[in-house]
Design a protein around this motif. Structure first.
Motif, short mmCIF file in Angstrom:
data_model
loop_
_atom_site.label_atom_id
_atom_site.label_comp_id
_atom_site.label_asym_id
_atom_site.label_seq_id
_atom_site.Cartn_x
_atom_site.Cartn_y
_atom_site.Cartn_z
N SER A 40 0.81 -1.22 0.00
CA SER A 40 0.00 0.00 0.00
C SER A 40 0.84 1.27 0.00
N ASP A 41 2.11 1.17 0.39
CA ASP A 41 2.98 2.36 0.39
C ASP A 41 3.97 2.27 -0.75
N PRO A 42 4.33 3.34 -1.38
CA PRO A 42 3.98 4.73 -1.12
C PRO A 42 2.65 5.09 -1.77
N ALA A 43 1.89 5.85 -1.05
CA ALA A 43 0.61 6.33 -1.57
C ALA A 43 0.85 7.57 -2.43
N PHE A 44 -0.01 7.75 -3.42
CA PHE A 44 0.09 8.90 -4.32
C PHE A 44 -1.27 9.60 -4.29
N ILE A 45 -1.29 10.82 -3.80
CA ILE A 45 -2.51 11.62 -3.56
C ILE A 45 -3.60 10.79 -2.87
N GLY A 46 -3.19 10.01 -1.90
CA GLY A 46 -4.14 9.22 -1.11
C GLY A 46 -4.49 7.87 -1.71
#
Length: 85
Positions: A40-46
């Motif tokens: 799930s990481d890294p998130a991009f704009i949520g």
């Protein structure tokens, strides 16, 4: 007995065709190797990585398919022109 003269044929596997194959194979390999993006990481704009990575490959796949198609057209045109001489 006479033998038929050898026909001058262009090779079937050429560097351009290898590039075409790689352009078409890259998205498949990227999507089939789930372990590389099942996080799930890294998130991009949520948006979690899992989702935006797949959506990025939609755009990348489109570009690579277009490149492969243009290269194929150019290869076929060159073969037609080379064979008619």
């Amino acid at each position: 007995m006479s033998q038929a003269p050898p026909q001058s044929r262009e090779p079937v596997v050429t560097p351009v065709r290898v590039v075409i194959g790689l352009c078409l194979l890259a998205p498949f390999v990227a999507m089939i190797w789930v372990g590389s993006y099942a996080k799930s990481d890294p998130a991009f704009i949520g948006i979690p990585f899992f989702y935006w990575y797949q959506m990025a490959w939609v755009l990348i796949s489109t570009a690579l398919t277009m490149i492969a198609y243009k290269l194929w057209q150019r290869d076929q045109r060159a073969r037609r022109e080379g064979g008619s001489q």
